[in-house]
Design a protein around this motif. Structure first.
Motif, mmCIF file in Angstrom:
data_model
loop_
_atom_site.group_PDB
_atom_site.id
_atom_site.type_symbol
_atom_site.label_atom_id
_atom_site.label_comp_id
_atom_site.label_asym_id
_atom_site.label_seq_id
_atom_site.Cartn_x
_atom_site.Cartn_y
_atom_site.Cartn_z
ATOM 1 N N THR A 247 -4.781 -32.759 -28.166
ATOM 2 C CA THR A 247 -3.607 -33.342 -27.341
ATOM 3 C C THR A 247 -4.267 -33.872 -26.094
ATOM 4 O O THR A 247 -5.098 -33.180 -25.434
ATOM 5 C CB THR A 247 -2.660 -32.456 -27.114
ATOM 6 N N PHE A 248 -4.349 -35.014 -25.797
ATOM 7 C CA PHE A 248 -4.902 -35.891 -24.737
ATOM 8 C C PHE A 248 -3.934 -35.866 -23.573
ATOM 9 O O PHE A 248 -2.987 -35.938 -23.912
ATOM 10 C CB PHE A 248 -5.435 -37.175 -25.203
ATOM 11 N N SER A 249 -4.631 -36.314 -22.352
ATOM 12 C CA SER A 249 -3.662 -36.651 -21.169
ATOM 13 C C SER A 249 -2.826 -37.663 -21.229
ATOM 14 O O SER A 249 -2.840 -38.616 -21.864
ATOM 15 C CB SER A 249 -4.768 -36.395 -20.053
ATOM 16 N N SER A 250 -2.144 -38.025 -20.147
ATOM 17 C CA SER A 250 -1.365 -38.982 -19.913
ATOM 18 C C SER A 250 -2.258 -40.209 -19.706
ATOM 19 O O SER A 250 -1.690 -41.447 -19.894
ATOM 20 C CB SER A 250 -0.404 -38.761 -18.595
ATOM 21 N N ALA A 251 -3.553 -39.994 -19.345
ATOM 22 C CA ALA A 251 -4.393 -41.350 -19.489
ATOM 23 C C ALA A 251 -4.243 -42.067 -20.657
ATOM 24 O O ALA A 251 -4.623 -42.979 -20.626
ATOM 25 C CB ALA A 251 -5.886 -40.870 -18.929
ATOM 26 N N PHE A 252 -4.337 -41.173 -21.789
ATOM 27 C CA PHE A 252 -4.298 -41.855 -22.930
ATOM 28 C C PHE A 252 -2.896 -41.603 -23.812
ATOM 29 O O PHE A 252 -2.701 -41.529 -24.913
ATOM 30 C CB PHE A 252 -5.217 -41.123 -24.039
#
Length: 547
Positions: A247-252
């Protein structure tokens, strides 16, 4: 206002020389003249013509290649093979004609850098170099995917040590920071606008479970070049790959990446490779990725200083082209090289001149001089031992002395001249390095250490294709300056080169007499002394150190 509007009309000599100096490792006079009569589109058509891929390097001990696909026990020591590989690449740079391919191969090396001190394997280095050449003007996104499985890269940034339960984040971090999207402004401890520590950790999980192929038998189906591989069991299950959801951050946008096929809590080979595809797609779907790569291209080919105006008027449109063309490199380069901005005709401001604005690297200085003066160097095709044991080692040694060890950049980010703010290309200049730069002119003319090449200044200027009237000192000096320097010099500088150096404060008639005596008798001793002094002075000048 900076503009990517197309440059109109024929290039002329100054612009033709500028284009060739930036896109090749240096033009000859004949090549400058040839391109001077072309439009930008015609010139680019030649620079981007398809060229045949070179044959692999050969071992002096056997005369055979050692990379198809695995080294044999009959070859030289590994240190020798690495030296032959580096000499082989210098030979490609020196011999390449009017093509941008080798220059772009070098750009890829400066971007996806690797160091011999870490990757002490000539075969891995060769295959990485061949991979760069295969995608030199092709699809950057696809190259970025393939570099994840490159044997040399798996060694260099510890990708082969990254596995489920024992993550190694080195490659994942550099893949984001250096190779694709870049940092952007820092917003927290380890967190940046374009990615966060969470993204590094999750990307490392996607990239887990790969190892280098020490046998070099695992071949990429697109390029037929050796690559790394997943650790698999006999059933094709990726045993060391993290099969959990990433799970990636809000940047992605909070994107998740999950294996699409699980067997006994492990991903299949196809599922793990699909995760890699998802990761690359996710990164290249971000607008900043295109901008980051276009900035690297701009600094490499145009100028290091990217102002707000350049960011808006040049980088932005280039990045749009990059994304619209699905990350094909050639359309971006063509847009840049046919633009008014590249030739600095988009405004009347003299302080932002792109011509003669970059300090030559030791590689450009060394190979460029050989190419310009058409110095004969033994060719590995016919004189393998002389080329690899005497010629190219001498050139590599000179470059080392000047401050550039090819394939041994001092930082994981590569050679500082291409990335280190705010000095950038000024990093090539140091007290010792500058002295060695100047010494190279003497090396070229005086045949130090019995090297197998030497510049004959008399023969060069005596060729009517190089100098139209060598007996006329004004013509001689002017034509050399026109071809060697990126910009027009002052009358005071011209007088220095002609009167103080060539004529040694004697008259033009005296030079003409000495030249005619040489032509009549064959005794070149007097003209040689003065011509050697002139060539050395020109090559040691600040003007020649720029391109």
């Amino acid at each position: 206002m900076a503009s990517l509007n197309p440059f109109g009309g024929v290039l002329g000599r100054e612009n033709a020389a500028h284009l060739l100096r930036r896109t090749t490792f240096g033009p000859t006079k004949q090549q400058i003249n040839q391109f001077a009569s072309l439009t930008a589109d015609q010139a680019l058509s030649q620079l981007f013509q398809a060229v045949t891929d070179p044959q692999p390097p050969r071992d002096v001990a056997t005369g055979a290649v050692w990379v198809n696909p695995k080294p044999t026990d009959l070859n030289s020591e590994e240190n020798d093979l690495i030296r032959y590989f580096r000499g082989w690449w210098l030979e490609l740079m020196r011999n390449e004609g009017l093509s941008i391919k080798e220059r772009m191969t070098y750009f890829m090396h400066t971007h996806f850098t690797t160091a011999i001190s870490v990757v002490s394997n000539s075969t891995a280095l060769y295959y990485q170099n061949a991979l760069f050449r295969a995608y030199a003007t092709g699809n950057f996104k696809e190259l970025s995917r393939k570099i994840c499985l490159d044997n040399a890269m798996l060694i260099f940034l510890d990708g082969r040590q990254n596995e489920d339960g024992r993550p190694n984040e080195n490659f994942a971090r550099e893949f984001l920071e250096l190779y694709t999207i870049g940092k952007g402004p820092q917003i927290g401890d380890g967190d940046y606008t374009n990615y966060t520590e969470q993204d590094v950790q999750e990307a490392a999980r996607v990239l887990s479970g790969y190892i280098d192929d020490t046998e070099f038998t695992e071949m990429d189906t697109d390029t037929n070049l050796a690559k790394g591989m997943l650790r698999l069991d006999g059933s094709g299950i990726a045993t060391r790959h993290d099969a959990g959801t990433k799970t990636f951050s809000s940047a992605f946008g909070g994107a998740t990446i999950t294996p699409n096929e699980i067997v006994d809590d492990r991903a299949t080979e196809a599922a793990a490779l699909d995760e890699l595809d998802q990761l690359v797609d996710m990164i290249f779907n971000q607008q900043e990725t295109a901008r980051h790569i276009c900035r690297k291209l701009y600094r490499f080919f145009v100028y290091y200083d990217i102002t707000d105006e350049i960011e808006q008027d040049i980088i932005g449109p280039l990045a749009d082209t990059f994304r619209n063309q699905n990350y094909e490199i050639q359309p971006v380069l063509e847009q840049l090289f046919r633009s008014q901005h590249f030739y600095d005709t988009d405004n009347a401001t003299e302080t932002d001149d792109n011509l003669g604005a970059i300090i030559k690297s030791p590689l450009d200085l060394t190979i460029g001089a050989l190419r310009f003066f058409e110095v004969q160097v033994p060719d590995s095709a016919s004189q393998l031992d002389t080329a690899y044991d005497m010629s190219y080692p001498a050139l590599l040694s000179s470059m080392d002395d000047q401050g550039m060890i090819l394939y041994e950049p001092p930082e994981v980010a590569g050679y500082p001249a291409y990335h280190q703010n705010p000095e950038f290309n000024r990093n090539w200049i140091s007290n010792v390095g500058l002295a060695r730069r100047y010494q190279f002119a003497n090396v070229l003319l005086e045949n130090f250490d019995n090297q197998a090449f030497q510049l004959d200044a008399v023969s060069y200027v005596d060729d009517p294709q190089h100098i139209s009237d060598p007996a006329n000192p004004t013509t001689l000096v002017q034509e050399l300056i026109d071809d060697m320097f990126p910009e027009i010099i002052t009358q005071e500088r011209f007088d220095y080169f002609m009167n103080d150096i060539l004529l040694d404060n004697l008259s033009a008639a005296n030079w003409a007499g000495e030249w005619n005596n040489y032509k009549n008798t064959g005794d070149d001793s007097n003209v040689r002394v003065q011509l050697d002094k002139l060539v050395i002075a020109l090559m040691q000048s600040p003007e020649y150190q720029l391109y």
